[in-house]
Design an enzyme around this catalytic site. Structure first.
Site, PDB file in Angstrom:
ATOM      1  N   ASP A  80     -17.682  34.362 -28.835  1.00 30.83           N
ATOM      2  CA  ASP A  80     -17.590  34.211 -30.287  1.00 30.83           C
ATOM      3  C   ASP A  80     -17.121  32.812 -30.646  1.00 30.83           C
ATOM      4  O   ASP A  80     -16.419  32.602 -31.640  1.00 30.83           O
ATOM      5  CB  ASP A  80     -16.614  35.249 -30.864  1.00 30.83           C
ATOM      6  CG  ASP A  80     -17.128  35.838 -32.152  1.00 30.83           C
ATOM      7  OD1 ASP A  80     -18.129  35.329 -32.669  1.00 30.83           O
ATOM      8  OD2 ASP A  80     -16.515  36.803 -32.638  1.00 30.83           O
TER       9      ASP A  80
ATOM     10  N   ASN B  43     -26.401  30.555 -38.114  1.00 30.70           N
ATOM     11  CA  ASN B  43     -25.660  29.999 -39.256  1.00 30.70           C
ATOM     12  C   ASN B  43     -25.566  28.485 -39.167  1.00 30.70           C
ATOM     13  O   ASN B  43     -24.502  27.923 -38.987  1.00 30.70           O
ATOM     14  CB  ASN B  43     -24.216  30.506 -39.285  1.00 30.70           C
ATOM     15  CG  ASN B  43     -24.143  32.000 -39.297  1.00 30.70           C
ATOM     16  OD1 ASN B  43     -24.655  32.651 -38.392  1.00 30.70           O
ATOM     17  ND2 ASN B  43     -23.514  32.545 -40.309  1.00 30.70           N
TER      18      ASN B  43
ATOM     19  N   GLY C 243     -12.097  31.782 -37.138  1.00 33.15           N
ATOM     20  CA  GLY C 243     -12.829  31.578 -35.893  1.00 33.15           C
ATOM     21  C   GLY C 243     -12.061  30.753 -34.887  1.00 33.15           C
ATOM     22  O   GLY C 243     -11.157  29.989 -35.247  1.00 33.15           O
TER      23      GLY C 243
ATOM     24  N   HIS D  60     -18.665  41.918 -31.560  1.00 28.96           N
ATOM     25  CA  HIS D  60     -17.194  41.913 -31.549  1.00 28.96           C
ATOM     26  C   HIS D  60     -16.514  43.139 -32.177  1.00 28.96           C
ATOM     27  O   HIS D  60     -15.876  43.031 -33.206  1.00 28.96           O
ATOM     28  CB  HIS D  60     -16.624  40.617 -32.154  1.00 28.96           C
ATOM     29  CG  HIS D  60     -17.286  40.121 -33.411  1.00 28.96           C
ATOM     30  ND1 HIS D  60     -17.583  38.798 -33.614  1.00 28.96           N
ATOM     31  CD2 HIS D  60     -17.685  40.772 -34.532  1.00 28.96           C
ATOM     32  CE1 HIS D  60     -18.133  38.651 -34.794  1.00 28.96           C
ATOM     33  NE2 HIS D  60     -18.210  39.834 -35.364  1.00 28.96           N
TER      34      HIS D  60
ATOM     35  N   HIS E 186     -21.369  29.841 -31.825  1.00 24.97           N
ATOM     36  CA  HIS E 186     -21.744  29.114 -33.035  1.00 24.97           C
ATOM     37  C   HIS E 186     -21.773  27.634 -32.713  1.00 24.97           C
ATOM     38  O   HIS E 186     -20.783  27.071 -32.253  1.00 24.97           O
ATOM     39  CB  HIS E 186     -20.743  29.386 -34.153  1.00 24.97           C
ATOM     40  CG  HIS E 186     -21.032  28.613 -35.395  1.00 24.97           C
ATOM     41  ND1 HIS E 186     -22.222  28.745 -36.084  1.00 24.97           N
ATOM     42  CD2 HIS E 186     -20.311  27.684 -36.057  1.00 24.97           C
ATOM     43  CE1 HIS E 186     -22.202  27.933 -37.123  1.00 24.97           C
ATOM     44  NE2 HIS E 186     -21.069  27.277 -37.126  1.00 24.97           N
ATOM     45  N   LEU E 187     -22.923  27.026 -32.902  1.00 22.67           N
ATOM     46  CA  LEU E 187     -23.048  25.597 -32.682  1.00 22.67           C
ATOM     47  C   LEU E 187     -22.993  24.933 -34.052  1.00 22.67           C
ATOM     48  O   LEU E 187     -23.526  25.473 -35.013  1.00 22.67           O
ATOM     49  CB  LEU E 187     -24.381  25.280 -32.013  1.00 22.67           C
ATOM     50  CG  LEU E 187     -24.540  25.754 -30.560  1.00 22.67           C
ATOM     51  CD1 LEU E 187     -25.953  25.516 -30.087  1.00 22.67           C
ATOM     52  CD2 LEU E 187     -23.554  25.022 -29.674  1.00 22.67           C
TER      53      LEU E 187
ATOM     54  N   HIS F 250     -22.924  41.798 -37.484  1.00 22.86           N
ATOM     55  CA  HIS F 250     -21.497  41.511 -37.635  1.00 22.86           C
ATOM     56  C   HIS F 250     -20.946  42.678 -38.448  1.00 22.86           C
ATOM     57  O   HIS F 250     -21.266  42.811 -39.627  1.00 22.86           O
ATOM     58  CB  HIS F 250     -21.320  40.189 -38.373  1.00 22.86           C
ATOM     59  CG  HIS F 250     -19.937  39.946 -38.901  1.00 22.86           C
ATOM     60  ND1 HIS F 250     -18.876  39.677 -38.078  1.00 22.86           N
ATOM     61  CD2 HIS F 250     -19.445  39.938 -40.152  1.00 22.86           C
ATOM     62  CE1 HIS F 250     -17.779  39.516 -38.818  1.00 22.86           C
ATOM     63  NE2 HIS F 250     -18.099  39.671 -40.086  1.00 22.86           N
TER      64      HIS F 250
END
Lengths: 437, 322
Positions: free
Chosen positions: A318, A107, A337, A245, A75-76, A192
């Site tokens: 992740d 996202n 997270g 995951h 996730h950036l 997910h």
């Protein structure tokens, strides 16, 4: 440590290394010659003698040389949450972790559900000249789970797979149609796996620990039932499904049996799910608040078993940066997270050091396997492929210290953990982008 | 239902669908229709074949071209044609449909031409009336006169149907036109291909004797005929398809995608067209290749034949019963 961006790589020979290529099963002492951005030659014939021909020679004696890591779930923060992570900070963290390619989640703000955003991400990442960034496209418009996004056009502009990121496509009819539509173009959908109505309001894994801590739980069944449902949708549609995951015994069993039936299902897990369990939450440590939540010990062991027998195909970090303010809150209110780019290789190597899997298998989870899944050119030590390499010391010990992470956010669930295996040099497209001190 | 041979070799009381018809029966209808094509091109188009007969167009769904086509067909044969449009919102389903049928039946029409949004409804209605019934489109089930007019168009242009490679492209899932055409064209010996995104391909359709493709260039390779289907706007809201631009990019018929088809491949469309959605304007207006206007013309001829044949069959049956 030095970060370099040598723009004219020329010819470089990495010699005397233990070459490790999961794609071909190669495990021998030898060298790799790179020319420009590509791998030119691999094997015992690549030696220091090449110096006579004007090749830059780098002595790698005692070190392992493998394809650069592909982290297929990152996730950036950019665009939209630059205060948590940017292309630049994630790129630095990735190169430090030996990750030469990242597949980033949609996202963002704006969401990656439009061709222009795909192109923006590609352009911004290219400007950094650090780790390569491949975007996921959204499955549904605005990640709202209602209307199918422009999967075909997004794929043409560079999206390598499709996911709604942190949220599952909950509506079965929408998921069915998305999978059918994606199959039209042979695209991969990555889910997910969490039934949102069952997980709503939960802060950690449901069970005794949650009860003692007085936290509301997320039942393991939230994961299991979504995976079981999606496997039925694979039967119905024939679409390719990748489950992100996985973390529970029964989910892994379901995937194992789906694979045995020949269904096009793959999955990954993340280091926390085979290296930690819910005990890591201890006294309300919010850095251990993850999604899916850390599970019990029997689940952790099942994840290890799933990796050992090949039910689990890949390992992804992740990586989910959360700034201090969103983690320094009561556990239930804290963000979920953890960051993972810089610890992906070392925690994956634990599987080898602990005797669970051979070294090539451990590396396959983070190189050839995600490359094949996403149809990327990288991830293999093959002549003509991009020279994306990681040179690492298999034995060197080090300690994870959150403050020293290069990621803009420091929320690692592995803070203080002792690791074995450290990155020495990272090469992307033939350019050395990182040399450890 | 076989009710004797009939004077035209089409031994059925109703025309409810193409499924179940054999090549001889289909050919009988097409041959009869063929004879009306020239007549329709003359200044004096009227015949007295249906003089004294009553035809009721009963449309539970909006339609302009099909209803007009049937109306013209009936009038050109000298019949009395009455149009009844029933807005679906004001009609309750089930019993009311049958009530309507019984009411109309009491007025002794000779032919009822029925369009209804529910699949199977025209069949249901046909069981309750004494007259002949023509299905002018029931839900997503069948639209037999459309398939017949398409077949007549092909036969006149190419000279045959057997052995042709015919692609039907677009919203197969919701299309009664596609279903009727699949039945007719496979029965007549054509090799039928369906091309659409997977969300618009109905489950199990490959068992209906067709090949399914999900890529236009691949599916159009070496095709003699390209039939486009209308894509309704409500399919493009993200349920079945993400957007118009994506649909047109991958499945809209343009010259580029048409490259692999045979050089003179005929372009067909049942209308009304969505230019820039399922078909590029240039292709639609290509005078040499597009048969779209001819299809409309053949529609009247086919409907004249159907009305004439069913009326004759009805008379024969009534005489036998005397």
């Amino acid at each position: 440590m030095a970060l370099k961006a040598d723009r004219t790589p020329g010819r470089v020979a990495y010699v005397g290394a233990r070459l490790l290529d999961p794609a071909t099963g190669l495990d021998e002492i030898g060298g790799i010659l790179t020319e420009g951005e590509l791998i030119k030659q691999v094997g015992a014939k690549v030696t220091a003698d090449l110096a006579l021909e004007g090749v830059t020679v780098i002595d790698c004696t005692g070190l392992c040389l493998a394809p650069g890591l592909i982290d297929m779930r990152v996730h950036l923060g950019e665009p939209g949450e630059d205060y948590k992570e940017t292309f630049a900070s994630a790129g630095r963290a990735a190169t430090k972790g030996g990750v030469t390619s990242m597949v980033c989640l949609p996202n963002t703000d704006p969401v990656i559900d439009d061709m222009s955003v795909v192109e923006f991400v590609a352009r911004r990442a290219r400007l950094q000249g650090l780790s390569k960034v491949y975007p996921y496209g959204a499955v549904t418009k605005g990640l709202k789970g209602k209307e199918i996004a422009e999967l075909g056009l997004l794929a043409e502009s560079g999206a390598v797979a499709f996911t709604d990121g942190f949220s599952a496509v909950a509506n079965a009819q929408v998921m069915r149609r998305a999978m059918m539509y994606a199959r039209t173009f042979d695209l991969l959908i990555c889910q997910h796996p969490e039934e949102p109505s069952l997980a709503a309001g939960g802060a950690m894994n449901a069970g005794e620990t949650a009860t003692r801590l007085g936290l509301s739980g997320i039942p393991r069944q939230a994961e299991i039932m979504m995976i079981e449902r999606d496997i039925r949708l694979v039967e119905l549609t024939g679409g390719r499904l990748h489950i992100a995951h996985v973390s529970t015994v029964e989910a892994i069993d379901a995937i194992r049996s789906a694979k045995a039936r020949g269904l096009p299902v793959t999955c990954d897990t993340s280091p926390p799910y085979f290296a930690l369990n819910e005990v890591a939450i201890g006294d309300y440590r919010t850095f251990a608040k993850l999604s899916p939540p850390l599970r019990g010990e029997s689940d952790r062991r099942a994840v290890v078993d799933g990796l050992k027998d090949g039910t689990i195909d890949c390992i992804a970090s992740d990586h989910t940066p959360q700034d201090e303010e969103s983690k320094r809150l009561p556990f239930s209110a804290a963000a979920t997270g953890g960051v993972g780019l810089e610890t992906l290789l070392a925690v994956t190597l634990e599987l080898y050091h602990n005797g669970h899997v051979p070294i090539l298998d451990a590396l396959r989870f983070v190189t050839a396997a995600p490359a094949d899944l996403m149809k990327l050119r990288t991830g293999k030590l093959t002549q003509g492929r991009p020279a994306d390499l990681v040179l690492f010391d298999l034995e060197q010990g080090w300690k994870v210290e959150a403050d020293k992470l290069l990621s803009k956010s420091k929320n690692t669930p592995f803070d203080g953990r002792l690791m074995q295996g450290a990155v020495v040099r990272t090469v992307i497209d033939g350019r050395t982008v990182l040399v450890a001190d | 239902m076989n009710d004797g041979i009939g004077p035209f070799g089409f031994p059925h009381k109703h025309l409810l669908g193409i499924e179940g018809l054999n090549p001889i029966e289909i050919t009988a209808l097409l041959d009869r229709a063929e004879s009306y094509v020239e007549q329709n091109r003359q200044a004096d188009k009227k015949k007295a074949v249906l003089s004294g007969r009553t035809i009721i167009n009963l449309f539970f769904e909006d339609s302009t071209r099909t209803r007009t086509s049937f109306e013209l067909a009936g009038k050109r044969l000298g019949g009395d044609v009455i149009n009844m449009s029933v807005a679906t919102s004001s009609v309750k389903k089930g019993e009311t449909l049958i009530d309507t049928a019984m009411t109309l039946n009491a007025m002794h029409p000779d032919v009822l031409v029925v369009r209804h949004p529910e699949s199977g409804s025209v069949k249901l209605l046909s069981e309750k009336v004494n007259c002949a019934v023509i299905n002018a489109g029931d839900g997503q089930h069948e639209h037999p006169t459309q398939a017949l007019l398409d077949a007549l168009t092909i036969r006149r242009r190419v000279g045959k149907i057997q052995g042709l490679r015919i692609a039907i492209c677009g919203d197969i899932l919701h299309s009664r036109v596609a279903r009727s055409n699949i039945h007719l064209l496979t029965t007549m010996g054509a090799r039928v291909r369906l091309i659409a995104p997977r969300t618009l391909i109905p489950t199990g359709v490959e068992h209906m004797g067709v090949e399914v493709f999900y890529d236009m260039r691949e599916g159009l390779q070496d095709c003699d005929i390209v039939m486009m289907l209308r894509l309704q706007k409500e399919r493009m809201d993200g349920n079945y398809l993400p957007s118009v631009r994506e649909y047109f990019h991958f499945f809209g018929l343009d010259y580029e995608k048409l490259e692999g088809a045979k050089p003179n491949a005929l372009i067909m469309h049942p209308g009304p067209m969505n230019r820039g959605v399922e078909i590029d304007s240039e292709v639609a207006d290509d005078f040499g290749r597009s048969a779209i206007h001819e299809q409309v013309e053949m529609g009247v001829a086919v409907r004249m034949a159907a009305l004439e044949i069913l009326t004759a069959n009805l008379e024969e049956q009534q005489q036998r019963n005397l």
